[in-house]
Scaffold this motif. Structure first.
Motif, PDB file in Angstrom:
ATOM      1  N   THR A 244      20.668 -21.234  -5.417  1.00 52.30           N
ATOM      2  CA  THR A 244      21.580 -20.894  -4.314  1.00 52.30           C
ATOM      3  C   THR A 244      20.788 -20.421  -3.088  1.00 52.30           C
ATOM      4  N   LEU A 245      21.488 -20.411  -1.933  1.00 48.17           N
ATOM      5  CA  LEU A 245      20.865 -19.974  -0.679  1.00 48.17           C
ATOM      6  C   LEU A 245      20.369 -18.539  -0.759  1.00 48.17           C
ATOM      7  N   ASP A 255      11.893 -21.009   1.625  1.00 49.31           N
ATOM      8  CA  ASP A 255      12.954 -21.208   2.616  1.00 49.31           C
ATOM      9  C   ASP A 255      12.522 -22.256   3.645  1.00 49.31           C
ATOM     10  N   ASN A 256      11.280 -22.142   4.090  1.00 46.69           N
ATOM     11  CA  ASN A 256      10.771 -23.056   5.114  1.00 46.69           C
ATOM     12  C   ASN A 256      10.723 -24.499   4.602  1.00 46.69           C
ATOM     13  N   ASP A 266      18.806 -34.907   6.852  1.00 48.18           N
ATOM     14  CA  ASP A 266      20.132 -34.697   7.450  1.00 48.18           C
ATOM     15  C   ASP A 266      21.104 -34.114   6.430  1.00 48.18           C
ATOM     16  N   ARG A 267      20.620 -33.134   5.690  1.00 44.40           N
ATOM     17  CA  ARG A 267      21.480 -32.439   4.720  1.00 44.40           C
ATOM     18  C   ARG A 267      21.390 -30.943   4.978  1.00 44.40           C
ATOM     19  N   SER A 268      22.257 -30.170   4.294  1.00 42.01           N
ATOM     20  CA  SER A 268      22.178 -28.711   4.439  1.00 42.01           C
ATOM     21  C   SER A 268      21.207 -28.188   3.379  1.00 42.01           C
ATOM     22  N   LEU A 273      19.297 -27.547  -2.384  1.00 42.18           N
ATOM     23  CA  LEU A 273      19.149 -26.696  -3.578  1.00 42.18           C
ATOM     24  C   LEU A 273      20.009 -27.198  -4.734  1.00 42.18           C
ATOM     25  N   ALA A 274      21.151 -27.805  -4.396  1.00 42.01           N
ATOM     26  CA  ALA A 274      21.989 -28.359  -5.469  1.00 42.01           C
ATOM     27  C   ALA A 274      21.208 -29.445  -6.214  1.00 42.01           C
TER      28      ALA A 274
END
Ligand code: TYM
Length: 343
Positions: A244-245, A255-256, A266-268, A273-274
């Motif tokens: 998870t975030l 994180d980087n 082009d994803r979040s 992470l999923a």
């Protein structure tokens, strides 16, 4: 009054362009050209606030223009030019030097970082830099400015300068029959997973042109081999990727790298992470290296090809300067009258 939506942004031709410039700025410029009027500048006058060898400045100016085009900016659609060819930038910057307060400039964290303990001995231009940046934007009455997170404070200052000009000259603006909001209060566009790309060596420091370590950044001219090596050698912690975030907090390197992957795909970050949560660096780094090579290596090839063709690049910059100059002169004409300069 409502302003025509217009996007302006700029990049300094000083040192090598890197992945931070690409993900935080250039890549985000591309889709905007399809939805907005867009103006992308190579800010050579900003670059000389610190010493530049003239030959290096010419090469770097063409390199930034080449990066814009190699990334997918169409110079027929967007206006692409170098700042010094449109003299009104300097002219409006002078007016803004007389609007802005010295204290505003001393408060800029980028000035403090760059000047360090040496603040009496840096160029006057380095101190006045944000005033020129406000002129870049407001000359075109730009409503939106896509930038990385490090430019936020400069954009706040641009808004302050616009508001103070509109206010100080309110009576003259009205006397000219112009709308009271003469300059727009520009909106910064700072969004997405890559607004602040960090060094590959130290996740607490920003990736920057001035870092002495070449391993800290991916240059936009790096070849496939160099890109893959730098990613595989990037500093990480020993833990696998979190699910998870929240699991990224306190893990700046993880994180980087997740942010870089997300921006290139082009994803979040949550989507990345999923897919990779629970996996180790032995899985994630090769996947990231493949993605980066696939996206960046062809761009580097195209940049090299364009930079070699100076005739074409220079013609693009000249054409852009003519189109930008027409807009700039309209604004400057109004500004000269508002200020009280006889023509
Ligand atoms: P400059 O040349 O330092 O950087 C160009 C753009 O790249 C972004 N950027 C980053 N984004 C994410 N991560 C990083 N590590 C990173 N490093 C740089 C910057 O935020 C910027 O968007 N003052 C500006 C140039 C400028 C300008 C303007 C920008 C002059 N006039 C008018 C917008 C509008 C600068 O020095 O950017």
């Amino acid at each position: 009054m409502s302003f025509t939506p217009r996007v302006f942004s700029g990049i300094q031709p000083s040192g090598d362009l890197h992945l931070g410039n690409y993900l935080g700025a250039i890549r985000r410029f591309v889709p905007l050209q399809h939805t907005h009027e867009t103006i992308y500048c190579v800010v050579d006058m900003h670059a000389i606030t610190v010493w530049q060898e003239p030959e290096d400045l010419r090469r770097a100016t063409r390199e930034v223009a080449a990066a814009y085009i190699a990334a997918g900016i169409d110079p027929k659609k967007a206006i692409v030019f170098n700042q010094s060819q449109v003299v009104q930038h300097a002219e409006l910057a002078w007016v803004f030097n007389c609007i802005a307060r010295i204290g505003w400039m001393y408060r800029m964290t980028q000035f403090k970082d760059k000047a360090g303990k040496n603040s009496e001995n840096v160029s006057l231009g380095l101190l006045a830099y944000p005033s020129l940046m406000a002129a870049d934007i407001l000359l075109y009455k730009a409503t939106q400015v896509p930038v990385g997170d490090d430019q936020k404070q400069h954009l706040e200052l641009t808004r302050d300068i616009a508001a103070k000009f509109n206010n100080d000259y309110a009576a003259s603006i009205a006397a000219q029959g112009l709308d009271a909001e003469f300059f727009p209060i520009t909106e910064p566009l700072i969004a997405g997973p890559a607004t602040r790309i960090m060094s590959l060596r130290d996740g607490t420091r920003k990736m920057s042109k001035s870092d002495p370590s070449d391993q800290s950044r991916i240059s936009l001219l790096d070849d496939a081999d160099a890109i893959a090596k730098k990613i595989k050698r990037a500093t990480t912690d020993p833990e696998p990727l979190p699910e998870t975030l929240e699991g990224l907090s306190g893990r700046p390197e993880a994180d980087n790298l997740v942010g870089i992957y997300a921006a290139l795909a082009d994803r979040s970050k949550a989507e990345v992470l999923a897919e990779f949560g629970g996996k180790g660096w032995g899985v994630f780094k090769p996947a990231l290296a493949d993605l980066a090579v696939q996206q960046l290596a062809p761009m580097a090839d195209e940049m090299r090809r364009l930079v070699a063709d100076t005739t074409t690049i220079d013609a693009i910059l000249r054409d852009g300067a003519e189109r930008a100059g027409a807009i700039a002169e309209r604004t400057m004409n109004q500004v000269r009258s508002i200020v009280g300069f006889i023509r």
